[in-house]
Design a protein around this motif. Structure first.
Motif, short mmCIF file in Angstrom:
data_model
loop_
_atom_site.label_atom_id
_atom_site.label_comp_id
_atom_site.label_asym_id
_atom_site.label_seq_id
_atom_site.Cartn_x
_atom_site.Cartn_y
_atom_site.Cartn_z
N ALA A 32 -24.06 16.52 -0.97
CA ALA A 32 -23.57 17.87 -0.73
C ALA A 32 -24.30 18.88 -1.61
O ALA A 32 -24.67 19.98 -1.15
CB ALA A 32 -22.07 17.94 -0.99
N LYS A 33 -24.52 18.53 -2.88
CA LYS A 33 -25.20 19.43 -3.81
C LYS A 33 -26.64 19.72 -3.37
O LYS A 33 -27.04 20.87 -3.22
CB LYS A 33 -25.24 18.76 -5.20
N TYR A 34 -27.40 18.64 -3.17
CA TYR A 34 -28.81 18.82 -2.86
C TYR A 34 -29.03 19.26 -1.41
O TYR A 34 -30.02 19.92 -1.11
CB TYR A 34 -29.59 17.55 -3.19
N GLY A 35 -28.12 18.91 -0.53
CA GLY A 35 -28.21 19.41 0.84
C GLY A 35 -27.98 20.91 0.89
O GLY A 35 -28.65 21.63 1.64
N SER A 36 -27.03 21.41 0.11
CA SER A 36 -26.80 22.85 0.03
C SER A 36 -27.99 23.57 -0.58
O SER A 36 -28.38 24.65 -0.13
CB SER A 36 -25.55 23.14 -0.79
#
Length: 74
Positions: A32-36
């Motif tokens: 979620a962090k790196y996808g955002s």
């Protein structure tokens, strides 16, 4: 032979693999962090490439945002 291990909900005594649960949750948070970060950097780089520069300057900006963002999110 019949399998007599508990298969019901936790409240009734089924065994839970908490280590695997923690690894899955940590993986989800990282995704979620790196996808955002990826989506935000891509949108900024596309807007910059459309309004101010060209493809290569937008690509450089995208790489720069990804590097700085990955360093901050570590």
């Amino acid at each position: 032979m019949a399998d007599h291990s508990p298969t019901g909900p936790v409240e009734l005594g089924a065994k839970m693999d908490y280590a695997e649960h923690d690894r899955t949750y940590a993986g989800f948070l990282a995704l979620a962090k790196y996808g955002s970060l990826f989506c935000g950097a891509l949108l900024i780089a596309m807007a910059f490439g459309f309004f101010a520069g060209g493809f290569f300057s937008a690509l450089v900006l995208f790489a720069l945002i990804m590097a700085v963002g990955a360093f901050i999110l570590r």
